[in-house]
Design a protein around this motif. Structure first.
Motif, PDB file in Angstrom:
ATOM      1  N   ASP A 196     -11.256   7.475   4.012  1.00  0.00           N
ATOM      2  CA  ASP A 196     -10.995   7.200   2.606  1.00  0.00           C
ATOM      3  C   ASP A 196     -11.051   5.680   2.443  1.00  0.00           C
ATOM      4  N   VAL A 197     -11.731   5.220   1.414  1.00  0.00           N
ATOM      5  CA  VAL A 197     -11.891   3.780   1.198  1.00  0.00           C
ATOM      6  C   VAL A 197     -11.341   3.436  -0.176  1.00  0.00           C
ATOM      7  N   PHE A 198     -10.491   2.416  -0.225  1.00  0.00           N
ATOM      8  CA  PHE A 198      -9.922   2.014  -1.504  1.00  0.00           C
ATOM      9  C   PHE A 198      -9.654   0.512  -1.514  1.00  0.00           C
ATOM     10  N   ILE A 199      -9.538  -0.017  -2.723  1.00  0.00           N
ATOM     11  CA  ILE A 199      -9.146  -1.410  -2.914  1.00  0.00           C
ATOM     12  C   ILE A 199      -7.636  -1.440  -3.125  1.00  0.00           C
ATOM     13  N   ALA A 200      -6.961  -2.358  -2.449  1.00  0.00           N
ATOM     14  CA  ALA A 200      -5.521  -2.529  -2.622  1.00  0.00           C
ATOM     15  C   ALA A 200      -5.219  -4.017  -2.710  1.00  0.00           C
ATOM     16  N   LEU A 201      -3.996  -4.331  -3.092  1.00  0.00           N
ATOM     17  CA  LEU A 201      -3.565  -5.719  -3.146  1.00  0.00           C
ATOM     18  C   LEU A 201      -2.793  -6.072  -1.887  1.00  0.00           C
ATOM     19  N   HIS A 202      -3.142  -7.206  -1.294  1.00  0.00           N
ATOM     20  CA  HIS A 202      -2.424  -7.715  -0.128  1.00  0.00           C
ATOM     21  C   HIS A 202      -2.226  -9.209  -0.333  1.00  0.00           C
ATOM     22  N   ASP A 203      -0.968  -9.633  -0.342  1.00  0.00           N
ATOM     23  CA  ASP A 203      -0.642 -11.032  -0.640  1.00  0.00           C
ATOM     24  C   ASP A 203      -1.250 -11.465  -1.974  1.00  0.00           C
ATOM     25  N   ASP A 263     -19.765  -1.595   7.157  1.00  0.00           N
ATOM     26  CA  ASP A 263     -19.700  -0.421   8.031  1.00  0.00           C
ATOM     27  C   ASP A 263     -20.377  -0.697   9.373  1.00  0.00           C
ATOM     28  N   PHE A 264     -19.649  -1.384  10.243  1.00  0.00           N
ATOM     29  CA  PHE A 264     -20.155  -1.733  11.567  1.00  0.00           C
ATOM     30  C   PHE A 264     -19.619  -0.807  12.656  1.00  0.00           C
ATOM     31  N   LEU A 296       0.812  -1.210   0.000  1.00  0.00           N
ATOM     32  CA  LEU A 296       0.000   0.000   0.000  1.00  0.00           C
ATOM     33  C   LEU A 296       0.847   1.263   0.000  1.00  0.00           C
ATOM     34  N   ALA A 297       2.148   1.117   0.004  1.00  0.00           N
ATOM     35  CA  ALA A 297       3.011   2.273   0.202  1.00  0.00           C
ATOM     36  C   ALA A 297       2.870   3.305  -0.906  1.00  0.00           C
ATOM     37  N   ASP A 298       2.921   2.882  -2.144  1.00  0.00           N
ATOM     38  CA  ASP A 298       2.767   3.825  -3.246  1.00  0.00           C
ATOM     39  C   ASP A 298       2.092   3.105  -4.402  1.00  0.00           C
ATOM     40  N   ALA A 299       2.721   3.062  -5.551  1.00  0.00           N
ATOM     41  CA  ALA A 299       2.209   2.327  -6.707  1.00  0.00           C
ATOM     42  C   ALA A 299       0.727   2.566  -6.943  1.00  0.00           C
ATOM     43  N   PRO A 300       0.357   3.704  -7.576  1.00  0.00           N
ATOM     44  CA  PRO A 300      -1.051   4.023  -7.791  1.00  0.00           C
ATOM     45  C   PRO A 300      -1.839   2.917  -8.473  1.00  0.00           C
ATOM     46  N   LEU A 301      -1.192   2.124  -9.325  1.00  0.00           N
ATOM     47  CA  LEU A 301      -1.920   1.076 -10.026  1.00  0.00           C
ATOM     48  C   LEU A 301      -2.419  -0.002  -9.081  1.00  0.00           C
ATOM     49  N   LYS A 302      -1.881  -0.035  -7.865  1.00  0.00           N
ATOM     50  CA  LYS A 302      -2.298  -1.050  -6.909  1.00  0.00           C
ATOM     51  C   LYS A 302      -3.407  -0.552  -5.991  1.00  0.00           C
ATOM     52  N   ARG A 303      -3.873   0.674  -6.215  1.00  0.00           N
ATOM     53  CA  ARG A 303      -4.926   1.237  -5.376  1.00  0.00           C
ATOM     54  C   ARG A 303      -6.053   1.755  -6.261  1.00  0.00           C
ATOM     55  N   LEU A 304      -7.255   1.396  -5.905  1.00  0.00           N
ATOM     56  CA  LEU A 304      -8.430   1.866  -6.626  1.00  0.00           C
ATOM     57  C   LEU A 304      -9.356   2.534  -5.623  1.00  0.00           C
ATOM     58  N   SER A 305      -9.496   3.847  -5.741  1.00  0.00           N
ATOM     59  CA  SER A 305     -10.295   4.599  -4.782  1.00  0.00           C
ATOM     60  C   SER A 305     -11.776   4.294  -4.945  1.00  0.00           C
ATOM     61  N   LEU A 306     -12.448   4.053  -3.825  1.00  0.00           N
ATOM     62  CA  LEU A 306     -13.890   3.832  -3.814  1.00  0.00           C
ATOM     63  C   LEU A 306     -14.634   4.999  -3.178  1.00  0.00           C
ATOM     64  N   GLN A 307     -13.989   5.676  -2.236  1.00  0.00           N
ATOM     65  CA  GLN A 307     -14.652   6.777  -1.532  1.00  0.00           C
ATOM     66  C   GLN A 307     -13.603   7.721  -0.975  1.00  0.00           C
ATOM     67  N   LYS A 335      -4.002 -10.528  -3.317  1.00  0.00           N
ATOM     68  CA  LYS A 335      -5.459 -10.563  -3.363  1.00  0.00           C
ATOM     69  C   LYS A 335      -6.020  -9.179  -3.047  1.00  0.00           C
ATOM     70  N   PRO A 336      -7.166  -8.833  -3.642  1.00  0.00           N
ATOM     71  CA  PRO A 336      -7.748  -7.520  -3.343  1.00  0.00           C
ATOM     72  C   PRO A 336      -8.334  -7.478  -1.935  1.00  0.00           C
ATOM     73  N   VAL A 337      -8.121  -6.370  -1.252  1.00  0.00           N
ATOM     74  CA  VAL A 337      -8.708  -6.129   0.068  1.00  0.00           C
ATOM     75  C   VAL A 337      -9.270  -4.715   0.077  1.00  0.00           C
ATOM     76  N   ILE A 338     -10.185  -4.474   0.996  1.00  0.00           N
ATOM     77  CA  ILE A 338     -10.738  -3.137   1.199  1.00  0.00           C
ATOM     78  C   ILE A 338      -9.998  -2.479   2.357  1.00  0.00           C
ATOM     79  N   CYS A 339      -9.562  -1.244   2.156  1.00  0.00           N
ATOM     80  CA  CYS A 339      -8.903  -0.486   3.214  1.00  0.00           C
ATOM     81  C   CYS A 339      -9.762   0.720   3.580  1.00  0.00           C
ATOM     82  N   LYS A 340     -10.073   0.848   4.867  1.00  0.00           N
ATOM     83  CA  LYS A 340     -10.733   2.046   5.397  1.00  0.00           C
ATOM     84  C   LYS A 340      -9.653   2.854   6.105  1.00  0.00           C
TER      85      LYS A 340
END
Length: 229
Positions: free
Chosen positions: A30-37, A148-149, A10-21, A39-44
């Motif tokens: 801020d909510v975005f999709i990133a790659l972890h191991d 969103d719990f 998640l450090a940089d590489a814009p292609l690895k982050r897709l902003s959702l909110q 696989k795509p994950v959601i980051c809040k």
């Protein structure tokens, strides 16, 4: 205990982050999709509040939602908690599907029934969601998922008396989507059974019209600055 995964992806590489909110409201992440191991994950991500007075309530929201998702780890209608990065970022399971707020399909009674069953099963766990709206419901490929719990409440001890009116409020908000998903209006019996308690509506109006505008003004009036990582 919460895991702390390697987040170098998640450090940089814009292609690895897709902003959702882009969180523009009070304490909105801020909510975005990133790659972890791989696989795509959601980051809040609440890191934009670091260095301001809002950092403390943001950390509270992260801890609160993480604990709730840990408790619901075996419940099939919530995203799985992947971990917490530092104190201001949640990593969650990526759930393929469509937000109910953006749903353009013809709907089906079965889909609405699944959503009602999911909410009722959550209530049987003595938990209320308290923020039921289209942006927080994913119509997945094989399940419906609530997200969103941060505002969810688990009724324990003295707090159990709140469960009944909050359950009705959850269901009242859910009924708003019956026409879109099931193609029919809520019955008079359903409206009566799940009528929101008047004091809940009063508190919501107080929050939106009085308290929230004041809190939104506080950072600029107090001279606090919000630093970004």
């Amino acid at each position: 205990m919460l895991s702390h995964p390697d987040c170098s992806c998640l450090a940089d590489a814009p292609l690895k982050r897709l902003s959702l909110q882009t969180g523009e409201g009070f304490l909105k992440a801020d909510v975005f999709i990133a790659l972890h191991d791989g696989k795509p994950v959601i980051c809040k991500d609440y890191q934009k509040f670091r260095g301001s007075w809002l950092s403390w309530p943001a950390q509270f929201l992260v801890r609160r939602e993480a604990r709730m998702l840990e408790y619901l780890s075996d419940w099939p209608h919530s995203p799985r908690l992947i971990g917490v990065m530092g104190k201001l970022v949640l990593m969650l399971e990526y759930v393929p599907g469509e937000l109910l707020s953006e749903y353009m399909g013809s709907g089906s009674p079965l889909c609405f029934s699944q959503l009602v069953a999911a909410m009722q099963s959550l209530h049987k766990l003595s938990i209320t969601h308290n923020d039921v709206r289209g942006n927080n419901i994913i119509l997945g490929q094989d399940r419906v998922v609530l997200i969103d719990f941060a505002g969810a409440l688990r009724g324990r001890g003295p707090g159990r008396f709140l469960l009944s009116p909050l359950r009705r409020a959850d269901m009242a908000h859910l009924l708003k989507y019956k026409r879109r998903l099931a193609g029919e209006e809520a019955t008079e019996e359903e409206k009566r059974r799940y009528r929101k308690a008047s004091w809940i509506g009063m508190l919501q109006r107080l929050w939106k019209k009085r308290l929230l505008p004041h809190l939104k003004r506080r950072p600029s009036e107090s001279g606090d600055s919000v630093s970004r990582p």
